[in-house]
Design an enzyme around this catalytic site. Structure first.
Site, PDB file in Angstrom:
ATOM      1  N   CYS A  59       0.814  -1.170   0.109  1.00 43.08           N
ATOM      2  CA  CYS A  59      -0.134   0.086   0.001  1.00 43.08           C
ATOM      3  C   CYS A  59       0.836   1.139  -0.010  1.00 43.08           C
ATOM      4  O   CYS A  59       2.155   1.223  -0.562  1.00 43.08           O
ATOM      5  CB  CYS A  59      -1.024   0.074   1.113  1.00 43.08           C
ATOM      6  SG  CYS A  59      -0.176   0.161   2.852  1.00 43.08           S
TER       7      CYS A  59
ATOM      8  N   ARG B 292      -3.228  -0.447   5.350  1.00 47.05           N
ATOM      9  CA  ARG B 292      -3.949  -1.710   4.605  1.00 47.05           C
ATOM     10  C   ARG B 292      -3.027  -2.828   4.740  1.00 47.05           C
ATOM     11  O   ARG B 292      -3.332  -3.972   4.861  1.00 47.05           O
ATOM     12  CB  ARG B 292      -4.242  -1.082   3.262  1.00 47.05           C
ATOM     13  CG  ARG B 292      -5.598  -0.093   3.526  1.00 47.05           C
ATOM     14  CD  ARG B 292      -5.550   0.639   1.857  1.00 47.05           C
ATOM     15  NE  ARG B 292      -4.495   1.471   1.768  1.00 47.05           N
ATOM     16  CZ  ARG B 292      -4.512   2.379   0.757  1.00 47.05           C
ATOM     17  NH1 ARG B 292      -5.460   2.294  -0.130  1.00 47.05           N
ATOM     18  NH2 ARG B 292      -3.384   2.949   0.602  1.00 47.05           N
TER      19      ARG B 292
ATOM     20  N   ASP C  43      -8.321   3.946   1.249  1.00 46.12           N
ATOM     21  CA  ASP C  43      -7.331   4.257   2.022  1.00 46.12           C
ATOM     22  C   ASP C  43      -8.109   4.761   3.342  1.00 46.12           C
ATOM     23  O   ASP C  43      -8.715   5.807   3.179  1.00 46.12           O
ATOM     24  CB  ASP C  43      -6.313   5.370   1.312  1.00 46.12           C
ATOM     25  CG  ASP C  43      -5.209   5.904   2.382  1.00 46.12           C
ATOM     26  OD1 ASP C  43      -5.081   5.152   3.601  1.00 46.12           O
ATOM     27  OD2 ASP C  43      -4.243   6.547   1.894  1.00 46.12           O
TER      28      ASP C  43
HETATM   29  P1  4NP Z   1      -1.958   2.962   3.882  1.00 49.96           P
HETATM   30  O1  4NP Z   1      -2.529   4.423   4.513  1.00 49.96           O
HETATM   31  O2  4NP Z   1      -1.499   3.066   2.602  1.00 49.96           O
HETATM   32  O3  4NP Z   1      -3.119   2.145   3.900  1.00 49.96           O
HETATM   33  O4  4NP Z   1      -0.722   2.448   5.039  1.00 49.96           O
HETATM   34  C1  4NP Z   1      -1.719   5.633   4.468  1.00 49.96           C
HETATM   35  C2  4NP Z   1      -0.924   5.754   5.402  1.00 49.96           C
HETATM   36  C3  4NP Z   1      -0.031   6.889   5.787  1.00 49.96           C
HETATM   37  C4  4NP Z   1      -0.133   7.667   4.593  1.00 49.96           C
HETATM   38  C5  4NP Z   1      -0.953   7.415   3.252  1.00 49.96           C
HETATM   39  C6  4NP Z   1      -1.585   6.429   3.222  1.00 49.96           C
HETATM   40  N1  4NP Z   1       0.930   8.902   4.527  1.00 49.96           N
HETATM   41  O5  4NP Z   1       1.007   9.539   3.364  1.00 49.96           O
HETATM   42  O6  4NP Z   1       1.468   9.160   5.549  1.00 49.96           O
END
Ligand code: 4NP
Length: 151
Positions: free
Chosen positions: A7, A13, A123
């Protein structure tokens, strides 16, 4: 079989996807390896987001030991199959790997359940706790199919 879940942040995720698939592998008695990674590197060396940890724990899965790492091009050599949580994640993987991007190894995780529809797992990062439960259920359904369809 070696599988990588990817992800953006590797804190919401894909840690859930790693934990959920690992639990199903354990129950099925399979000898598969699973890991997860993120494309953006903002949270490297952190544990999964506390809400991902909480929803997993409520469902009987401990993901607290996982440590965030960034997706690297060498992952194409280490894994048989790489599942991205969403289309923007695939775009980021292409940015990172350039002409070493191996399209044959990459698919969206929800294409396992809905072939060819290119659905994203939303997300949950900016949203409330309910989003993490929605994500858990989407990933759980996909992993249930995944474990039965890969030989
Ligand atoms: P993930 O969610 O891709 O599901 O881990 C996110 C967590 C942090 C960030 C973006 C998406 N971020 O930009 O910090």
């Amino acid at each position: 079989m070696t599988i990588l879940m990817v992800c953006l942040g590797n804190i919401c995720r894909s840690p859930l996807a790693e934990g959920i698939l690992l639990q199903k592998i354990k129950v099925a008695g399979l000898d598969w390896k699973v890991d997860s990674a993120g494309t953006n590197g903002f949270h490297v060396n952190e544990a999964p987001h506390y809400l991902s940890q909480r929803v997993a724990k409520k469902k009987g899965i401990d993901i607290s030991h996982q440590i965030c790492r960034r997706f690297v091009t060498a992952d194409f050599d280490r894994f048989d199959k790489i599942y991205a949580m969403a289309g923007d994640v695939v775009d980021e993987m292409k940015q990172i790997s350039g002409n070493k991007f191996n399209n044959a190894k990459v698919d969206l995780l929800l294409n396992v359940v809905h072939p060819g529809e290119n659905r994203d797992i939303p997300d949950p990062w900016y949203g409330p706790e309910a989003g993490y439960y929605e994500v858990f259920d989407l990933i759980d359904e996909a992993c249930e199919v995944l474990i039965k369809t890969i030989p």
